[in-house]
Enzyme design. Structure first.
Site, mmCIF file in Angstrom:
data_model
loop_
_atom_site.group_PDB
_atom_site.id
_atom_site.type_symbol
_atom_site.label_atom_id
_atom_site.label_comp_id
_atom_site.label_asym_id
_atom_site.label_seq_id
_atom_site.Cartn_x
_atom_site.Cartn_y
_atom_site.Cartn_z
ATOM 1 N N HIS A 58 26.360 3.525 -2.829
ATOM 2 C CA HIS A 58 27.481 3.290 -1.911
ATOM 3 C C HIS A 58 27.969 1.854 -1.976
ATOM 4 O O HIS A 58 29.137 1.581 -1.741
ATOM 5 C CB HIS A 58 27.091 3.706 -0.493
ATOM 6 N N GLU A 89 28.071 19.495 -2.262
ATOM 7 C CA GLU A 89 27.312 18.431 -2.925
ATOM 8 C C GLU A 89 25.811 18.698 -2.905
ATOM 9 O O GLU A 89 25.017 17.798 -3.164
ATOM 10 C CB GLU A 89 27.647 17.056 -2.331
ATOM 11 N N ASP A 106 26.184 13.217 -5.208
ATOM 12 C CA ASP A 106 25.012 13.850 -4.603
ATOM 13 C C ASP A 106 24.642 15.139 -5.322
ATOM 14 O O ASP A 106 23.468 15.469 -5.446
ATOM 15 C CB ASP A 106 25.268 14.129 -3.115
ATOM 16 N N CYS A 151 35.697 14.943 -5.533
ATOM 17 C CA CYS A 151 35.898 13.581 -5.028
ATOM 18 C C CYS A 151 34.751 12.650 -5.409
ATOM 19 O O CYS A 151 34.746 11.486 -5.038
ATOM 20 C CB CYS A 151 36.120 13.577 -3.529
HETATM 21 C C1 PEP Z 1 29.444 12.435 -3.545
HETATM 22 O O1 PEP Z 1 28.278 12.625 -3.182
HETATM 23 O O2 PEP Z 1 29.868 12.688 -4.695
HETATM 24 C C2 PEP Z 1 30.419 11.863 -2.600
HETATM 25 C C3 PEP Z 1 31.702 11.801 -2.888
HETATM 26 O O3 PEP Z 1 29.919 11.387 -1.419
HETATM 27 P P1 PEP Z 1 29.133 9.976 -1.284
HETATM 28 O O4 PEP Z 1 29.202 9.302 -2.621
HETATM 29 O O5 PEP Z 1 29.809 9.233 -0.216
HETATM 30 O O6 PEP Z 1 27.763 10.429 -0.931
HETATM 31 MG MG MG Z 2 27.852 12.548 -1.071
#
Ligand code: PEP
Ligand code: MG
Length: 539
Positions: free
Chosen positions: A188, A428, A452, A499
């Site tokens: 993140h 995810e 994820d 995403c």
């Molecule tokens: C993901 O897991 O691909 C996602 C978009 O969520 P994050 O990266 O915020 O966990």
């Molecule tokens: Mg995620």
């Protein structure tokens, strides 16, 4: 010239002086200082911040313990405005040429001493309140100094690791790049840095303390950090920056064009954001809207859970600014690597498998309801979709829908009108992929989180730099899962997007479009390069 290789998170060049990250240290009261005006300003800012904090405490206590118990915080706010209190500090700053922290410590402890010595029980009891406020002011004055605040020239931060909260708390005005010995390109922290368009290298290996203060160039195209680059090397970077400028001009010509494949399929090309300040980048890069607003960062910056009105203000601002573009706001994905001290989360052996995202939400229902109410109230301000992260069981979807219904009823009874909105989930977890047909019947859309999904499918911790060579977000198993999710979603007549970070990798765009993916959501800077790819692909 020495070079260090790492993994780059975005194409870009950063120049600056290397500075090693340290936990911000408290100023030791008593230091001589040279600028009384600056110290007076610091004191005033600390006083105002403490007043705001006292107001929040008043409101929280009023709800939890009643008006009478809460009144002490109103009294504290009045004391902070007291002329005698203010003068006891400002006089020391002015006359003794001392720091604001020193002045608070000395000035207020003399008031405390005088009050304590009085016979009047009421007045002597007030001494405890002043001592409390003195501590609060000292915390504000010494704990709030953001790392990097004193930098006046561009600088590059070196650290072993950096959490999203630490990144958010840095003074980023002159920060040009980040270099981590560990870390991961899909952590993140990396996602946040990408959103800020900040070049960053991860997994660089040991970073020598002795490099601090050296001039450096971070080449995000090659994934290399150059220490004390030669004149020739600097000229080369300038050449790269010129090429990047030419690419930029070519991509500019794609603004205003639809993202359509050669065989005529229109793709929704959206942007991911983590902070309302990125809305400008969404518009500047001509994204068709926001496909993922990672709303948890509103929770990581403060010292307590944000209130409904604070959330509402931000959601309205984003929705209104982007209207009529769609905005998908993902509810809080707190937990794992995203937490703040005030949440007091218990340490977990496996935080990625722990109380995060929808699990956190459903076990902290009041916190979740506050967010859902703010989202519902904001639904009249634009084109809103609400998205729930980390679903692994249909029960979580149904419980969330129940809570949404409860909030809608409450709001209607309070006289609010609820606008139209879509409701979707992130796919995810492998469990969501395998039950996608059933889940699709409950929602309006799916958005696949490949970060994820890869972590949970491959059983590889996405944060662990030591496992980097085992982490393949485009592993055949993940690609198969994406295909299965699209098939299931389409069979139930709903839209399916991606995403996760993989959405912006041009190597896979043709494969995704071939599977029938309807929507791609990427960092704002990746929108136009991806449009260029989509225009050259067949679905
Ligand atoms: C993901 O897991 O691909 C996602 C978009 O969520 P994050 O990266 O915020 O966990
Ligand atoms: Mg995620």
């Amino acid at each position: 010239m020495k070079t260090i290789s790492g993994k780059s998170i975005l194409k870009g060049i950063a120049k600056g002086i290397l500075k090693r990250y340290r936990e911000p240290e408290r100023d030791l009261p008593g230091e001589e200082m040279t600028d009384p005006q600056a110290e007076l300003k610091k004191f005033e800012a600390a006083r105002q911040r403490l007043k705001t904090a006292q107001r929040k405490l008043y409101e929280k206590t009023r709800v939890e313990a009643g008006e009478e118990s809460a009144e002490i915080f109103l009294a504290h706010m009045q004391m902070l405005d007291d002329e005698m209190l203010k003068e006891s500090v400002t006089e020391i700053i002015r006359r003794q040429n001392r720091s604001a922290a020193y002045a608070v410590q000395v000035g207020l402890s003399s008031i405390v001493g005088r009050f304590r010595a009085m016979d009047d029980l009421y007045v002597s009891a007030r001494s405890e309140d002043i001592a409390d406020l003195a501590n609060g002011l000292l915390d504000e004055l010494t704990g709030m100094a953001a790392f990097g605040e004193e930098e006046e020239e561009p600088w590059i931060l070196m650290a072993d690791t950096l959490t999203p909260t630490e990144l958010m708390k840095l003074d980023r005005r002159k920060l040009s790049g980040l270099v981590l010995s560990g870390g991961s390109d899909i952590s993140h922290t990396a996602i946040l840095a990408k959103g800020m368009e900040m070049p960053m290298l991860v997994k660089c290996g040991p970073l020598d303390e002795g490099w601090e203060g050296m001039e450096a160039v971070l080449d995000g195209y090659e994934g290399v950090l150059y220490l004390e680059p030669s004149k020739e090397q600097l000229a080369l970077f300038e050449g790269k920056q010129k090429n990047a400028q030419q690419d930029k001009e070519r991509l500019e010509s794609l603004k205003g064009k639809e993202s359509v494949t050669k065989d005529g399929k229109r793709i929704r090309l959206l942007a991911n954001i983590s902070d309302p300040s990125e809305v400008g980048a969404v518009i500047a890069n001509d994204a068709e809207g926001v496909g993922l607003f990672r709303s948890e960062f509103l929770y990581l910056n403060g010292s307590n859970y944000p209130k409904e009105e604070e959330l509402l203000f931000v959601y309205r601002q984003v929705l209104k600014t982007l209207f009529p573009r769609p905005v998908i706001i993902r509810t809080c994905d707190i937990g794992a690597d995203k937490a703040s001290d005030y949440m007091q989360l218990k340490p977990e052996e496996n935080p990625a498998l722990g109380l995060r995202a929808v699990r956190f939400a459903l076990t902290h229902r009041e916190v979740f309801k506050t967010q859902l109410r703010a989202l519902l109230k904001a639904s009249d301000s634009g084109n809103l979709s609400i998205m729930i992260p980390m679903i692994s069981d249909i029960r979580e979807v149904r419980e969330t829908k129940e809570l949404l219904k409860e909030c809608e009823e409450e709001l209607k009874a309070e006289g609010f009108e609820i606008g139209a909105y879509e409701f979707g989930i992130m796919v995810e977890t492998p469990a969501a992929v395998l039950t996608a047909r059933e889940l699709a019947r409950e929602v309006d859309f799916f958005s696949i989180g490949t970060n994820d999904l890869a972590q949970y499918t491959l059983a590889v911790d996405r944060q662990d730099a030591a496992l980097a060579s085992f982490f393949h977000p485009a592993h055949p198993s993940v690609m198969k899962e994406i295909e299965m999710t699209v098939e299931a979603g389409h069979a139930e007549g709903i839209r399916v997007g991606i995403c996760g970070e993989l959405a912006s990798n041009p190597e896979y765009t043709e494969a995704f479009l071939g599977m029938g993916v309807d929507e791609l959501s990427v960092s704002p800077k990746s929108v136009l390069p991806l449009r260029e790819i989509i225009l050259s692909c067949c679905s």
